[in-house]
Design a protein around this motif. Structure first.
Motif, PDB file in Angstrom:
ATOM      1  N   GLY A  44       4.247  -0.520  13.284  1.00 39.56           N
ATOM      2  CA  GLY A  44       4.366  -1.742  12.477  1.00 39.56           C
ATOM      3  C   GLY A  44       3.425  -1.718  11.287  1.00 39.56           C
ATOM      4  N   CYS A  45       3.695  -2.600  10.315  1.00 35.95           N
ATOM      5  CA  CYS A  45       2.884  -2.602   9.087  1.00 35.95           C
ATOM      6  C   CYS A  45       1.435  -2.986   9.374  1.00 35.95           C
ATOM      7  CB  CYS A  45       3.471  -3.574   8.065  1.00 35.95           C
ATOM      8  SG  CYS A  45       5.106  -3.095   7.505  1.00 35.95           S
ATOM      9  N   ALA A  46       1.221  -4.033  10.191  1.00 37.06           N
ATOM     10  CA  ALA A  46      -0.153  -4.466  10.454  1.00 37.06           C
ATOM     11  C   ALA A  46      -0.906  -3.384  11.229  1.00 37.06           C
ATOM     12  CB  ALA A  46      -0.147  -5.776  11.233  1.00 37.06           C
ATOM     13  N   GLY A  47      -0.257  -2.833  12.239  1.00 41.29           N
ATOM     14  CA  GLY A  47      -0.896  -1.788  13.049  1.00 41.29           C
ATOM     15  C   GLY A  47      -1.206  -0.544  12.237  1.00 41.29           C
ATOM     16  N   SER A  48      -0.462  -0.329  11.156  1.00 45.29           N
ATOM     17  CA  SER A  48      -0.680   0.859  10.336  1.00 45.29           C
ATOM     18  C   SER A  48      -1.696   0.636   9.217  1.00 45.29           C
ATOM     19  CB  SER A  48       0.645   1.295   9.679  1.00 45.29           C
ATOM     20  OG  SER A  48       1.611   1.560  10.649  1.00 45.29           O
ATOM     21  N   TYR A  49      -1.638  -0.542   8.578  1.00 47.81           N
ATOM     22  CA  TYR A  49      -2.424  -0.732   7.354  1.00 47.81           C
ATOM     23  C   TYR A  49      -3.607  -1.694   7.473  1.00 47.81           C
ATOM     24  CZ  TYR A  49       1.291   1.657   4.750  1.00 47.81           C
ATOM     25  OH  TYR A  49       2.179   2.585   4.273  1.00 47.81           O
ATOM     26  N   ASP A  50      -3.512  -2.666   8.361  1.00 43.52           N
ATOM     27  CA  ASP A  50      -4.571  -3.679   8.442  1.00 43.52           C
ATOM     28  C   ASP A  50      -5.718  -3.133   9.293  1.00 43.52           C
ATOM     29  OD1 ASP A  50      -5.658  -6.477   8.351  1.00 43.52           O
ATOM     30  OD2 ASP A  50      -5.292  -6.312  10.516  1.00 43.52           O
ATOM     31  N   THR A  51      -6.922  -3.092   8.722  1.00 46.10           N
ATOM     32  CA  THR A  51      -8.019  -2.403   9.411  1.00 46.10           C
ATOM     33  C   THR A  51      -8.292  -2.995  10.803  1.00 46.10           C
ATOM     34  OG1 THR A  51      -9.481  -3.751   8.083  1.00 46.10           O
ATOM     35  CG2 THR A  51      -9.275  -1.457   7.431  1.00 46.10           C
ATOM     36  N   ARG A  52      -8.179  -4.308  10.925  1.00 44.63           N
ATOM     37  CA  ARG A  52      -8.432  -4.926  12.233  1.00 44.63           C
ATOM     38  C   ARG A  52      -7.354  -4.516  13.249  1.00 44.63           C
ATOM     39  NH1 ARG A  52      -9.071  -5.736  16.410  1.00 44.63           N
ATOM     40  NH2 ARG A  52      -9.840  -7.485  17.634  1.00 44.63           N
ATOM     41  N   ASN A  53      -6.116  -4.522  12.798  1.00 44.27           N
ATOM     42  CA  ASN A  53      -5.034  -4.193  13.731  1.00 44.27           C
ATOM     43  C   ASN A  53      -4.869  -2.688  13.951  1.00 44.27           C
ATOM     44  OD1 ASN A  53      -3.643  -6.624  14.871  1.00 44.27           O
ATOM     45  ND2 ASN A  53      -3.767  -7.200  12.711  1.00 44.27           N
ATOM     46  N   GLN A  54      -5.442  -1.878  13.054  1.00 42.98           N
ATOM     47  CA  GLN A  54      -5.468  -0.428  13.314  1.00 42.98           C
ATOM     48  C   GLN A  54      -6.222  -0.146  14.615  1.00 42.98           C
ATOM     49  OE1 GLN A  54      -7.260   1.075   9.737  1.00 42.98           O
ATOM     50  NE2 GLN A  54      -5.283   1.444   8.717  1.00 42.98           N
ATOM     51  N   MET A  55      -7.242  -0.998  14.899  1.00 36.69           N
ATOM     52  CA  MET A  55      -8.017  -0.815  16.129  1.00 36.69           C
ATOM     53  C   MET A  55      -7.124  -1.007  17.363  1.00 36.69           C
ATOM     54  SD  MET A  55     -11.229  -2.957  14.672  1.00 36.69           S
ATOM     55  CE  MET A  55     -12.369  -2.953  16.019  1.00 36.69           C
ATOM     56  N   SER A  62       4.623   9.813  27.483  1.00 31.56           N
ATOM     57  CA  SER A  62       4.932  10.708  26.372  1.00 31.56           C
ATOM     58  C   SER A  62       5.576   9.905  25.244  1.00 31.56           C
ATOM     59  CB  SER A  62       5.820  11.844  26.885  1.00 31.56           C
ATOM     60  OG  SER A  62       7.067  11.773  26.332  1.00 31.56           O
ATOM     61  N   PHE A  63       4.984  10.007  24.078  1.00 29.88           N
ATOM     62  CA  PHE A  63       5.452   9.192  22.948  1.00 29.88           C
ATOM     63  C   PHE A  63       5.255   9.952  21.641  1.00 29.88           C
ATOM     64  CE2 PHE A  63       1.479   8.005  20.850  1.00 29.88           C
ATOM     65  CZ  PHE A  63       0.531   8.318  21.818  1.00 29.88           C
ATOM     66  N   GLY A  64       5.941   9.461  20.615  1.00 27.23           N
ATOM     67  CA  GLY A  64       5.743   9.996  19.278  1.00 27.23           C
ATOM     68  C   GLY A  64       5.898   8.872  18.273  1.00 27.23           C
ATOM     69  N   VAL A  65       5.427   9.103  17.057  1.00 20.31           N
ATOM     70  CA  VAL A  65       5.551   8.066  16.011  1.00 20.31           C
ATOM     71  C   VAL A  65       6.385   8.632  14.857  1.00 20.31           C
ATOM     72  CG1 VAL A  65       3.348   6.948  16.585  1.00 20.31           C
ATOM     73  CG2 VAL A  65       3.386   8.784  14.889  1.00 20.31           C
ATOM     74  N   LEU A  68       0.849  -1.207   0.000  1.00 24.29           N
ATOM     75  CA  LEU A  68       0.000   0.000   0.000  1.00 24.29           C
ATOM     76  C   LEU A  68       0.886   1.260   0.000  1.00 24.29           C
ATOM     77  CD1 LEU A  68      -2.716  -1.293   2.471  1.00 24.29           C
ATOM     78  CD2 LEU A  68      -2.986  -0.877   0.024  1.00 24.29           C
ATOM     79  N   PRO A  69       0.330   2.412  -0.388  1.00 22.75           N
ATOM     80  CA  PRO A  69       1.168   3.619  -0.508  1.00 22.75           C
ATOM     81  C   PRO A  69       1.812   4.023   0.819  1.00 22.75           C
ATOM     82  CG  PRO A  69      -0.991   3.952  -1.511  1.00 22.75           C
ATOM     83  CD  PRO A  69      -1.052   2.645  -0.804  1.00 22.75           C
ATOM     84  N   ARG A  70       3.072   4.488   0.730  1.00 21.11           N
ATOM     85  CA  ARG A  70       3.766   5.005   1.914  1.00 21.11           C
ATOM     86  C   ARG A  70       2.949   6.116   2.573  1.00 21.11           C
ATOM     87  NH1 ARG A  70       9.411   3.864   1.899  1.00 21.11           N
ATOM     88  NH2 ARG A  70      10.098   3.216  -0.149  1.00 21.11           N
ATOM     89  N   ALA A  71       2.308   6.923   1.720  1.00 19.04           N
ATOM     90  CA  ALA A  71       1.593   8.106   2.214  1.00 19.04           C
ATOM     91  C   ALA A  71       0.384   7.733   3.070  1.00 19.04           C
ATOM     92  CB  ALA A  71       1.143   8.952   1.028  1.00 19.04           C
ATOM     93  N   TRP A 126      -4.298   5.253  10.107  1.00 19.62           N
ATOM     94  CA  TRP A 126      -4.872   4.635  11.310  1.00 19.62           C
ATOM     95  C   TRP A 126      -5.111   5.656  12.417  1.00 19.62           C
ATOM     96  CZ3 TRP A 126      -2.399   5.023  16.004  1.00 19.62           C
ATOM     97  CH2 TRP A 126      -1.064   5.464  15.973  1.00 19.62           C
ATOM     98  N   ALA A 127      -4.296   6.751  12.405  1.00 20.76           N
ATOM     99  CA  ALA A 127      -4.316   7.686  13.542  1.00 20.76           C
ATOM    100  C   ALA A 127      -5.219   8.888  13.301  1.00 20.76           C
ATOM    101  CB  ALA A 127      -2.893   8.146  13.829  1.00 20.76           C
ATOM    102  N   GLU A 128      -5.989   8.851  12.210  1.00 25.26           N
ATOM    103  CA  GLU A 128      -6.822  10.026  11.901  1.00 25.26           C
ATOM    104  C   GLU A 128      -7.735  10.376  13.078  1.00 25.26           C
ATOM    105  OE1 GLU A 128      -8.735   9.308   8.145  1.00 25.26           O
ATOM    106  OE2 GLU A 128      -6.870   9.725   7.052  1.00 25.26           O
ATOM    107  N   GLY A 129      -7.713  11.633  13.468  1.00 25.38           N
ATOM    108  CA  GLY A 129      -8.589  12.110  14.550  1.00 25.38           C
ATOM    109  C   GLY A 129      -8.060  11.826  15.945  1.00 25.38           C
ATOM    110  N   LEU A 130      -6.872  11.275  16.060  1.00 26.25           N
ATOM    111  CA  LEU A 130      -6.367  10.896  17.391  1.00 26.25           C
ATOM    112  C   LEU A 130      -5.351  11.879  17.976  1.00 26.25           C
ATOM    113  CD1 LEU A 130      -5.776   7.033  17.368  1.00 26.25           C
ATOM    114  CD2 LEU A 130      -7.638   8.304  18.402  1.00 26.25           C
ATOM    115  N   ASP A 131      -4.930  12.821  17.217  1.00 20.96           N
ATOM    116  CA  ASP A 131      -3.905  13.772  17.671  1.00 20.96           C
ATOM    117  C   ASP A 131      -2.656  13.043  18.187  1.00 20.96           C
ATOM    118  OD1 ASP A 131      -2.626  16.138  18.248  1.00 20.96           O
ATOM    119  OD2 ASP A 131      -3.450  16.246  20.286  1.00 20.96           O
ATOM    120  N   VAL A 132      -2.117  12.198  17.326  1.00 19.89           N
ATOM    121  CA  VAL A 132      -0.877  11.489  17.672  1.00 19.89           C
ATOM    122  C   VAL A 132       0.295  12.335  17.189  1.00 19.89           C
ATOM    123  CG1 VAL A 132       0.501   9.421  17.221  1.00 19.89           C
ATOM    124  CG2 VAL A 132      -1.964   9.227  17.553  1.00 19.89           C
TER     125      VAL A 132
END
Ligand code: SF4
Ligand code: SF4
Length: 637
Positions: A404-415, A430-433, A374-377, A382-388
């Protein structure tokens, strides 16, 4: 004090000469047979063994002599201890008076061990042992040896006070002392001939493991479980411009001498294959048979013309491995199945002998830096609306959250990613991505044999994260966790790595997360292989679940080190192999037996695999599949 007893008591000179003659022939056959094995090992590649001699010796005593791994299975442990330890003591009893006095009793225990072995060999006691005609022959000789030994005791009760002797002596007594004294040497010679023939036959039978197993236990390197071997140094190759390196095992002598010794150490105990999810799901892989095929090939003369790939090993066997490490965990003699599988996979990958799905996977990793193609962009969607916050966007960020790839792109693991963000925010971590700068760390490339892609990515990501001041990484993916923790340091990574289960457990312990009251739901937990077996983290996820449901946590069958893989590791998420029943379905059926409300997991592959299995089995209504982060996020006050 006399410490060596006269083993030729009542034995006339011609019998003694015959005894020595048979003994010398047996010793000659034994030594030449062993040399054949040693020659075969030495044809392997050189290897320097890691770990100090003392640490390896300690392990030899624990695993090889005290038989720690064998004893964890009651039936097999008892059987093996009776035969091997008692057999050894019997031998010692020929020379030392204290043991000599016990020989008669020890012999009875040895006989009991043989009965248990035959029972196991033929099947009624669990999975039957792998047997061949040689095994029946060896077993027959051992039984004959035991029987002739008992008869000797019966005939010669004056020299062998023993229970068996006492039972048998009344049968022989009517023959009179003169006949008995004459009979004894014949029995003695028969018994000795059987013992010597067994010794001579050791190098040609499975009994070779009496020698090879302890040797392998000693020589197996002491390494980090989660780190693969490094077949070449890409950085050095780039600096020198010399890319002329043979990658992977093309033929049997491409394995090192120590690996070849390992193949030769197999006892055919079936423990690895019994634990193997690929075998259970009906693929072509059976780790024991794979090792035996390699062993047989190494002992064949080169003129046999049989090749490793194709003639002996089917690529499908190699790709079926989920790299779960259950086989290595179970093996009582420390054979390294997975390491050999990686070596053979590397050859297939280097030669381009892989199917389209595996080629596509490497192309995706190279072109767009993720396993989904899937596109890099889109990495941050996954983080839309979360203010990460991005890494570096705020001062003093403690953790780099590696999604990770699954946490970023897979809809189930985005949750799951969203749930973890909710938890960290609630606890004021305190964290950043890295956002769109994050890309696959190529753990999966390494596991399918693409070492170059892995090393290049490791060097680039390490450089980037070191430059940007990353000191601590937290991730929900045990595969990323293992790779950053155990594999990246070799390529310049200098971070502390934390799995989300560990972070959440710590936050709960510190009282930084307030949970609503016990939901009263029954929860069971599946140990991910790369968190548990590879990294010994079993307690943190359990601590999290117990905090959620103190009284309703139930252990799955095969928990902790015995965990049965979901089927997604080793690249298996990204291609298909022929099988009869998916690992995830087998595991979900095990969970179903407990009728829990929730099957909890702590790995994106496990979540995906079990969601898929739940659709197949139709269990979604009664049993939900949830990551521990989702459970905690839902329970936050
Ligand atoms: S690592 Fe797992 S899947 Fe692979 S051979 Fe061993 S037990 Fe089987
Ligand atoms: S490889 Fe190890 S576990 Fe498997 S059969 Fe051989 S000795 Fe047993």
């Amino acid at each position: 004090m006399e410490i060596i007893r006269d083993i030729f008591q009542h034995v006339p000179l011609p019998f003694v000469i015959a005894w020595y003659t048979i003994g010398v022939i047996a010793a000659y056959l034994f030594v030449t047979g062993i040399r054949r094995h040693i020659r075969a090992w030495r044809q392997g590649k050189p290897e320097r063994i890691s770990g100090t001699p003392l640490s390896r010796l300690t392990r030899l005593i624990y695993v090889g002599i005290a038989q720690a791994r064998i004893l964890d299975k009651k039936y097999n442990g008892t059987m093996h201890a009776l035969i091997s330890i008692i057999g050894f003591l019997l031998l010692a009893g020929m020379f030392f008076p204290i043991l000599q006095a016990l020989v008669g009793y020890l012999a009875l225990l040895f006989g009991a061990g043989l009965i248990l072995l035959e029972y196991k060999r033929l099947g009624p006691a669990g999975t039957p042992l792998e047997t061949a005609w040689e095994d029946s022959f060896v077993f027959g000789v051992i039984v004959a040896m035991a029987v002739s030994g008992f008869l000797m005791m019966g005939v010669n009760t004056w020299a062998w006070p023993s229970p068996a002797g006492n039972v048998l002596s009344p049968i022989f007594a009517p023959l009179g002392p003169k006949v008995l004294v004459e009979l004894y040497p014949t029995l003695f010679l028969i018994h000795s001939a059987l013992v010597f023939s067994l010794i001579a036959y050791i190098p040609n039978s499975r009994l070779i493991h009496l020698i090879t197993s302890p040797l392998n236990t000693y020589y197996t390197p002491i390494t980090v479980k989660g780190e693969l071997t490094t077949p070449f140094d890409l950085k050095q190759m780039m600096e020198t411009g010399n890319f002329d390196v043979k990658v992977g095992a093309t033929e049997i002598n491409d394995f090192t001498w120590r690996q070849k010794l390992g193949f030769d150490a197999c006892t055919l105990c079936v423990r690895c294959s019994d634990a193997c999810p690929a075998k259970a799901s009906g693929t072509k892989l059976s780790p024991m048979h794979l090792i035996l095929k390699l062993k047989n090939l190494e002992l064949q003369p080169p003129a046999s013309g049989r090749h490793l790939h194709g003639d002996v090993v089917d690529p499908e066997e190699l790709w079926a491995c989920t790299t779960c490490r259950a086989c290595v965990q179970e093996c009582p003699v420390l054979i390294q199945h997975v390491e050999a599988i990686y070596d053979m996979r590397r050859h297939l990958m280097a030669e381009g002998k892989v199917d389209k799905k595996k080629r596509d996977l490497i192309t995706f990793l190279t072109n767009v830096g993720n396993t989904y193609g899937l596109p890099r962009a889109d990495r941050m969607k996954w983080a839309e609306g979360l203010d990460v916050k991005l890494w570096g966007e705020e001062p003093n960020q403690e953790f780099l959250y590696w999604v990770g790839c699954a946490g970023s792109y897979d809809t189930r693991n985005q949750m799951v990613s969203r749930a973890l963000v909710k938890i960290m925010k609630a606890a004021q971590v305190s964290f950043g991505v890295l956002g769109n700068d994050e890309r696959c760390n190529c753990e999966v490339a390494r596991r399918v044999g693409e070492e170059g892609r892995f090393q290049q990515t490791a060097m680039e990501l390490n450089e980037m994260m070191n430059k940007r001041g990353v000191k601590k990484i937290v991730t929900q993916c045990p595969h990323c966790y293992n790779t950053f923790k155990n594999e990246y340091p070799r390529f310049g990574g200098k971070f502390e790595v934390v799995h989300h289960s560990q972070l959440i457990a710590k936050l709960l312990l510190e009282g930084k997360l307030k949970l609503r009251k016990d939901t009263g739901k029954t929860i069971t937990f599946h140990d991910p292989c790369y968190l548990g077996r590879y990294n010994d983290e079993f307690d943190a996820p359990r601590a999290v679940i117990r905090a959620l449901s103190p009284k309703m946590f139930v252990e799955l069958p095969r928990p902790r080190t015995k965990s049965f893989c979901c089927g997604g590791g080793g690249g298996n998420t990204w291609y298909t192999v022929e099988l009869t029943k998916k690992c995830s379905v087998i595991r979900l059926e095990e969970a179903q037996q407990l009728a829990p409300n929730i099957l909890a997991a702590a790995c994106p592959y496990c979540i995906s695999m079990f969601e898929d299995a739940a659709k197949i089995l139709g269990t979604s209504e009664n049993m939900s599949i949830e990551d521990i982060a989702e459970l905690v996020a839902e329970a936050l006050e």
